[in-house]
Design a protein around this motif. Structure first.
Motif, PDB file in Angstrom:
ATOM      1  N   SER A 150      -5.620 -60.192 -11.682  1.00 59.07           N
ATOM      2  CA  SER A 150      -4.546 -59.237 -10.935  1.00 59.07           C
ATOM      3  C   SER A 150      -4.017 -58.558 -11.773  1.00 59.07           C
ATOM      4  O   SER A 150      -3.798 -57.288 -11.722  1.00 59.07           O
ATOM      5  CB  SER A 150      -3.843 -60.021  -9.882  1.00 59.07           C
ATOM      6  N   ALA A 151      -3.206 -59.165 -12.920  1.00 60.66           N
ATOM      7  CA  ALA A 151      -2.483 -58.523 -14.015  1.00 60.66           C
ATOM      8  C   ALA A 151      -3.569 -57.413 -14.757  1.00 60.66           C
ATOM      9  O   ALA A 151      -3.055 -56.360 -14.952  1.00 60.66           O
ATOM     10  CB  ALA A 151      -1.936 -59.207 -14.909  1.00 60.66           C
ATOM     11  N   LEU A 152      -4.649 -57.846 -15.098  1.00 58.17           N
ATOM     12  CA  LEU A 152      -5.355 -56.892 -15.669  1.00 58.17           C
ATOM     13  C   LEU A 152      -6.000 -55.693 -14.769  1.00 58.17           C
ATOM     14  O   LEU A 152      -6.035 -54.369 -15.214  1.00 58.17           O
ATOM     15  CB  LEU A 152      -6.760 -57.687 -16.173  1.00 58.17           C
ATOM     16  N   LYS A 153      -6.123 -55.820 -13.439  1.00 52.04           N
ATOM     17  CA  LYS A 153      -6.359 -54.960 -12.555  1.00 52.04           C
ATOM     18  C   LYS A 153      -5.416 -53.874 -12.317  1.00 52.04           C
ATOM     19  O   LYS A 153      -5.619 -52.813 -12.093  1.00 52.04           O
ATOM     20  CB  LYS A 153      -6.869 -55.451 -11.283  1.00 52.04           C
ATOM     21  N   LYS A 154      -4.158 -54.357 -12.287  1.00 52.37           N
ATOM     22  CA  LYS A 154      -2.837 -53.490 -12.234  1.00 52.37           C
ATOM     23  C   LYS A 154      -2.411 -52.852 -13.532  1.00 52.37           C
ATOM     24  O   LYS A 154      -1.725 -51.837 -13.481  1.00 52.37           O
ATOM     25  CB  LYS A 154      -1.781 -54.485 -11.865  1.00 52.37           C
ATOM     26  N   SER A 155      -3.139 -53.125 -14.497  1.00 51.91           N
ATOM     27  CA  SER A 155      -2.653 -52.419 -15.750  1.00 51.91           C
ATOM     28  C   SER A 155      -3.093 -51.081 -15.919  1.00 51.91           C
ATOM     29  O   SER A 155      -4.047 -50.719 -15.216  1.00 51.91           O
ATOM     30  CB  SER A 155      -3.188 -53.264 -16.989  1.00 51.91           C
ATOM     31  N   LYS A 156      -2.420 -50.307 -16.756  1.00 56.41           N
ATOM     32  CA  LYS A 156      -3.002 -48.721 -16.943  1.00 56.41           C
ATOM     33  C   LYS A 156      -3.477 -48.681 -18.383  1.00 56.41           C
ATOM     34  O   LYS A 156      -3.028 -49.242 -19.302  1.00 56.41           O
ATOM     35  CB  LYS A 156      -2.084 -47.719 -16.550  1.00 56.41           C
ATOM     36  N   VAL A 157      -4.318 -47.524 -18.409  1.00 53.97           N
ATOM     37  CA  VAL A 157      -4.934 -47.171 -19.823  1.00 53.97           C
ATOM     38  C   VAL A 157      -3.941 -46.233 -20.408  1.00 53.97           C
ATOM     39  O   VAL A 157      -3.759 -45.137 -19.826  1.00 53.97           O
ATOM     40  CB  VAL A 157      -6.080 -46.635 -19.736  1.00 53.97           C
ATOM     41  N   VAL A 158      -3.355 -46.517 -21.804  1.00 52.56           N
ATOM     42  CA  VAL A 158      -2.393 -45.772 -22.188  1.00 52.56           C
ATOM     43  C   VAL A 158      -3.210 -44.600 -22.994  1.00 52.56           C
ATOM     44  O   VAL A 158      -2.959 -43.174 -22.832  1.00 52.56           O
ATOM     45  CB  VAL A 158      -1.335 -46.298 -23.274  1.00 52.56           C
ATOM     46  N   LYS A 159      -4.214 -45.030 -23.720  1.00 56.36           N
ATOM     47  CA  LYS A 159      -5.047 -44.061 -24.461  1.00 56.36           C
ATOM     48  C   LYS A 159      -6.389 -44.737 -24.906  1.00 56.36           C
ATOM     49  O   LYS A 159      -6.432 -45.704 -25.068  1.00 56.36           O
ATOM     50  CB  LYS A 159      -4.465 -43.675 -25.786  1.00 56.36           C
ATOM     51  N   LYS A 160      -7.443 -43.840 -24.493  1.00 57.22           N
ATOM     52  CA  LYS A 160      -8.801 -44.418 -24.749  1.00 57.22           C
ATOM     53  C   LYS A 160      -9.418 -44.093 -25.962  1.00 57.22           C
ATOM     54  O   LYS A 160      -8.868 -43.406 -26.496  1.00 57.22           O
ATOM     55  CB  LYS A 160      -9.868 -43.883 -23.516  1.00 57.22           C
ATOM     56  N   ASN A 161     -10.316 -44.762 -26.476  1.00 57.72           N
ATOM     57  CA  ASN A 161     -11.064 -44.774 -27.530  1.00 57.72           C
ATOM     58  C   ASN A 161     -10.237 -44.715 -28.767  1.00 57.72           C
ATOM     59  O   ASN A 161     -10.106 -44.109 -29.616  1.00 57.72           O
ATOM     60  CB  ASN A 161     -11.833 -43.644 -27.566  1.00 57.72           C
ATOM     61  N   VAL A 162      -9.479 -45.894 -28.829  1.00 53.18           N
ATOM     62  CA  VAL A 162      -8.441 -46.082 -29.966  1.00 53.18           C
ATOM     63  C   VAL A 162      -9.217 -46.904 -31.021  1.00 53.18           C
ATOM     64  O   VAL A 162     -10.086 -47.807 -30.813  1.00 53.18           O
ATOM     65  CB  VAL A 162      -7.221 -46.988 -29.441  1.00 53.18           C
ATOM     66  N   SER A 163      -9.124 -46.554 -32.379  1.00 53.29           N
ATOM     67  CA  SER A 163      -9.763 -46.979 -33.338  1.00 53.29           C
ATOM     68  C   SER A 163      -8.976 -48.427 -33.401  1.00 53.29           C
ATOM     69  O   SER A 163      -7.884 -48.840 -33.232  1.00 53.29           O
ATOM     70  CB  SER A 163      -9.755 -46.410 -34.616  1.00 53.29           C
ATOM     71  N   ASN A 164      -9.668 -49.249 -34.324  1.00 48.77           N
ATOM     72  CA  ASN A 164      -9.194 -50.890 -34.616  1.00 48.77           C
ATOM     73  C   ASN A 164      -7.948 -50.717 -35.386  1.00 48.77           C
ATOM     74  O   ASN A 164      -6.849 -51.403 -35.092  1.00 48.77           O
ATOM     75  CB  ASN A 164     -10.200 -51.692 -35.178  1.00 48.77           C
ATOM     76  N   SER A 165      -7.895 -49.828 -36.313  1.00 45.23           N
ATOM     77  CA  SER A 165      -6.744 -49.923 -37.185  1.00 45.23           C
ATOM     78  C   SER A 165      -5.509 -49.411 -36.587  1.00 45.23           C
ATOM     79  O   SER A 165      -4.300 -49.720 -36.776  1.00 45.23           O
ATOM     80  CB  SER A 165      -7.166 -49.011 -38.713  1.00 45.23           C
ATOM     81  N   SER A 166      -5.553 -48.269 -35.954  1.00 44.06           N
ATOM     82  CA  SER A 166      -4.557 -47.734 -35.163  1.00 44.06           C
ATOM     83  C   SER A 166      -4.028 -48.644 -34.086  1.00 44.06           C
ATOM     84  O   SER A 166      -2.674 -48.786 -33.826  1.00 44.06           O
ATOM     85  CB  SER A 166      -4.797 -46.343 -34.404  1.00 44.06           C
ATOM     86  N   PHE A 167      -5.177 -49.541 -33.555  1.00 50.13           N
ATOM     87  CA  PHE A 167      -4.596 -50.446 -32.697  1.00 50.13           C
ATOM     88  C   PHE A 167      -3.793 -51.656 -33.037  1.00 50.13           C
ATOM     89  O   PHE A 167      -2.668 -51.752 -32.561  1.00 50.13           O
ATOM     90  CB  PHE A 167      -5.633 -50.921 -31.787  1.00 50.13           C
ATOM     91  N   LEU A 168      -4.058 -52.109 -34.227  1.00 52.49           N
ATOM     92  CA  LEU A 168      -3.360 -53.250 -35.015  1.00 52.49           C
ATOM     93  C   LEU A 168      -2.182 -52.748 -35.585  1.00 52.49           C
ATOM     94  O   LEU A 168      -1.178 -53.419 -35.354  1.00 52.49           O
ATOM     95  CB  LEU A 168      -4.406 -53.784 -35.994  1.00 52.49           C
TER      96      LEU A 168
END
Length: 89
Positions: A64-82
């Motif tokens: 339920s927490a995953l369904k309520k979450s929102k996407v901040v930015k799509k197609n993020v690279s691994n390095s920028s995500f880390l």
């Protein structure tokens, strides 16, 4: 002549009413008045999904927490995500 009371008529005495009243007071303790809605929303029944953290450990997260979450930015690279995770931790 006076009519004799027949033996078929039963009079309700105090002794016969007391067990009925006593059992009536026990009904709430037996659980007949419970709502089923409260039982379905218990945390034990919720589904969990296992996710992987950047350091390799696993975390259980409610679906339920995953369904309520929102996407901040799509197609993020691994390095920028880390890098983004290091700033938050």
């Amino acid at each position: 002549m006076k009519d004799q009371p027949s033996g078929n008529e039963k009079k309700i005495s105090r002794r016969s009413i007391l067990p009925i009243l006593g059992s009536g007071f026990l009904i709430p303790f037996l659980g007949f008045g419970k709502n089923e809605d409260n039982e379905t929303s218990s945390p034990q029944d919720e589904e969990y999904q296992t996710l992987l953290k950047p350091d390799g450990t696993t975390v259980k997260v409610k679906v339920s927490a995953l369904k309520k979450s929102k996407v901040v930015k799509k197609n993020v690279s691994n390095s920028s995500f880390l890098n983004w995770l290091d700033k938050k931790l």
